[in-house]
Design a protein around this motif. Structure first.
Motif, short mmCIF file in Angstrom:
data_model
loop_
_atom_site.label_atom_id
_atom_site.label_comp_id
_atom_site.label_asym_id
_atom_site.label_seq_id
_atom_site.Cartn_x
_atom_site.Cartn_y
_atom_site.Cartn_z
N ALA A 409 3.54 1.94 5.79
CA ALA A 409 3.99 3.29 5.46
C ALA A 409 2.87 4.03 4.73
O ALA A 409 2.04 3.40 4.08
CB ALA A 409 5.23 3.22 4.56
N PRO A 410 2.83 5.38 4.85
CA PRO A 410 1.78 6.12 4.16
C PRO A 410 1.97 6.07 2.65
O PRO A 410 3.10 5.86 2.21
CB PRO A 410 1.95 7.54 4.71
N PRO A 411 0.92 6.27 1.84
CA PRO A 411 -0.44 6.54 2.29
C PRO A 411 -1.13 5.27 2.81
O PRO A 411 -1.04 4.23 2.19
CB PRO A 411 -1.13 7.03 1.01
N PHE A 412 -1.81 5.40 3.94
CA PHE A 412 -2.43 4.23 4.56
C PHE A 412 -3.81 3.92 4.00
O PHE A 412 -4.34 2.84 4.23
CB PHE A 412 -2.51 4.45 6.08
N HIS A 413 -4.43 4.87 3.28
CA HIS A 413 -5.77 4.65 2.73
C HIS A 413 -6.69 4.06 3.80
O HIS A 413 -6.85 4.64 4.85
CB HIS A 413 -5.70 3.74 1.49
N GLU A 414 -7.24 2.84 3.54
CA GLU A 414 -8.23 2.26 4.44
C GLU A 414 -7.71 2.10 5.87
O GLU A 414 -8.46 2.19 6.84
CB GLU A 414 -8.68 0.88 3.93
#
Ligand SMILES: [Zn+2]
Length: 574
Positions: A409-414
């Motif tokens: 789920a977001p935030p997915f960052h990398e």
């Protein structure tokens, strides 16, 4: 910037000094001492000499991998048959794995039968020697009873055939581990996630750092302490959050054990600290075909920019750039991702080399993200500066402490970078380039074998995992057979795999995976597989340099190029 919070700052006396001081007492004159400690050969010999000068016959041995030390230092060369210890709390196979890499060091070792509860029997010709393996039962941070290597003292007074002392001793090596675990357990952690920015554990401690004449093997108690502290602390936070041991989604923050050499008492300091980010320095690594060490972040950015194509970028948790390039062209196509586990570095070079060749030699569409965990990569770079031959699993996951692949789920960052690479290309095949330990991986304070990763404790050559969506399994084996046939054209890779698998079998038993052309291959159907197919490479690359590193990244590159060719020929459909 907030100040660091110190959870522990203490000095723990050196056990070897304490043993020498105790047995210098005149009451022991004429007596005999056997001791087992987590110390290198030079320190152990010095202790023996100091005691012998005062009339004590002393033999001070390694508590870590005592059988390997015995066969290197004490037992005459010649064919040997080894019976391994059989203890109710020692998991199946542990002591045969602990004997690694004897089957690689000498061709005349066979394992047959059982030794004692805590001793190996070593039979050479008519003589059988017992090699004591000091272990004690401990209750670990998860409340589990584990059989763990420990210090030991056995001593006889002059003229007395029965030992006056024969018991485990708590060495500073074990005490440091327990002190860190206790200090962390005692801290009033909140329930927020991430729990902290960074948890830094700096330990200066004597120990064993002994390279062996077998591939990349090094017996290192400091590396083992890093591994055990890192995974034990992860397990502590997982347990506290009600997650299973080994859960890859928990976000405690960045746990950083840094273990350095000392020639005195052990010093341990545990602090909570804010993220520290130093800027990357742009650099040109030159010819990647011959690079003999992991690239710096600045070198990766330079090599990636030289490919041309459309660049894209995302931000890591600590604010570093995750860079990708999209080259438009003919389909079906591929996405090449490397460096998810940032201490696995050969895939980074292999991805960049393969991308350059695809640009120069084909019109194939592809996207490449050569390093998709830059916070872990920066930590790996920092830790390698002091311990270049340690595997540094603290750099495996992200600065949040999770495995970026596990994010749903977001935030997915990398993870956003690989998602964009796959979305831009609609890739048929996701190439996911990985590595694993090039030498033995242990956790001596919590049962010796790396919990949850027992089958990865010793290297078994380069191997492949092909994941596919349900219904696509028919293409998997023909694809892998065609791919491995090409890979096996490289005699250096063939020899490397054959040698590692021979020794793996001697210590781990019969393989439970299929092999095509001498390359272990695993096929897995996955409901959650995003692209139609994902090919995961696993090269034993953690800690290697020089020619060994070149073979590693060349194999990664060849895998990408041959897989790309098979995709272009439609072997994985369109
Ligand atoms: Zn990996």
């Amino acid at each position: 910037m907030p100040d660091d919070t110190v959870l522990l700052d203490t000095v723990i006396p050196r056990t070897l000094d304490a043993i020498v001081a105790e047995f210098l007492d005149p009451a022991w004159r004429g007596g005999r001492l056997e001791a087992w400690v987590f110390e290198g050969g030079a320190a152990r010999r010095a202790a023996e000499l100091a005691l012998q000068a005062r009339g004590i016959t002393a033999c001070v041995r390694s508590a870590y991998k005592p059988l390997v030390h015995a066969l290197l230092d004490e037992i005459e060369a010649g064919p040997v048959v080894i019976g391994v210890p059989s203890h109710p709390l020692g998991p199946e196979g542990r002591f045969r794995l602990e004997a690694y890499p004897l089957a690689g060091l000498r061709g005349d070792v066979a394992f047959d039968g059982a030794g004692g509860e805590l001793s190996y029997s070593v039979t050479s010709g008519p003589a059988t020697t017992q090699v004591f393996a000091p272990n004690r039962v401990r209750v670990d941070h998860l409340g589990r009873r584990v059989l763990a290597p420990c210090g030991w003292v056995r001593a006889w007074r002059a003229g007395d055939p029965a030992p006056a002392r024969d018991a485990a001793v708590e060495t500073e090596y074990e005490a440091v581990f327990q002190a860190v675990m206790s200090a962390v357990a005692a801290h009033p952690w909140g329930d927020a996630m991430p729990t902290m920015d960074t948890l830094e554990i700096v330990v200066a401690i004597p120990g064993i750092e002994r390279a062996l004449a077998w591939h990349d093997e090094v017996m290192s108690t400091r590396e083992a302490l890093h591994e055990d502290l890192y995974f034990s602390l992860l397990e502590f936070f997982q347990h506290r959050a009600g997650r299973a041991a080994g859960d890859r989604t928990l976000r405690p923050g960045q746990i950083i054990p840094e273990i350095v050499a000392s020639d005195g008492p052990a010093h341990v300091r545990v602090t909570l600290a804010p993220h520290r980010v130093t800027p990357d320095v742009a650099a040109d690594a030159g010819d990647l075909d011959i690079i003999e060490r992991p690239l710096t972040a600045g070198e990766i950015a330079t090599a990636l920019a030289s490919l041309g194509g459309e660049g894209f970028a995302h931000r890591s948790v600590q604010g570093r750039a995750i860079l990708g390039v999209h080259r438009r062209g003919a389909r079906p196509n591929i996405a090449i991702i490397a460096g998810q586990h940032a201490n696995e570095t050969s895939g980074v070079v292999g991805a960049l080399r393969a991308a350059r060749r695809l640009v120069a030699e084909t019109d194939m569409e592809f996207a490449v993200v050569p390093q998709d965990n830059p916070d872990g990569y920066a930590l790996h770079h920092r830790l390698r500066a002091r311990n270049p031959r340690h595997m540094h699993h603290a750099a495996r996951y992200t600065a949040l402490g999770d495995d970026l692949e596990s994010r749903t789920a977001p935030p997915f960052h990398e993870k956003a970078a690989r998602m964009e690479a796959i979305e831009r290309t609609g890739a048929r095949l996701h190439l996911n380039l990985h590595g694993y330990p090039a030498h033995e991986w242990t956790r001596p304070l919590t049962g010796y074998l790396p919990r949850g990763f027992e089958m990865w404790s010793i290297p078994k050559g380069f191997f492949l995992i092909l994941r596919h969506r349900p219904g696509l399994g028919g293409a998997a084996e023909p694809f892998l057979r065609a791919l491995t046939a090409r890979l096996a054209e490289d005699a250096a890779l063939r020899d490397f795999n054959a040698a590692q698998l021979r020794v793996w079998r001697a210590h781990a038993g019969a393989p439970n995976f299929p092999m095509f052309d001498g390359i272990p291959c695993m096929i897995a159907e996955r409901e959650d597989q995003g692209t139609a197919f994902q090919l995961i490479t696993e090269y034993p690359d953690e800690t290697i340099y020089g020619d060994a590193f070149r073979l590693a990244h060349t194999t990664q590159m060849r895998t990408v190029l041959y897989a790309a060719e098979l995709v272009r020929r439609g072997m994985l459909g369109t």
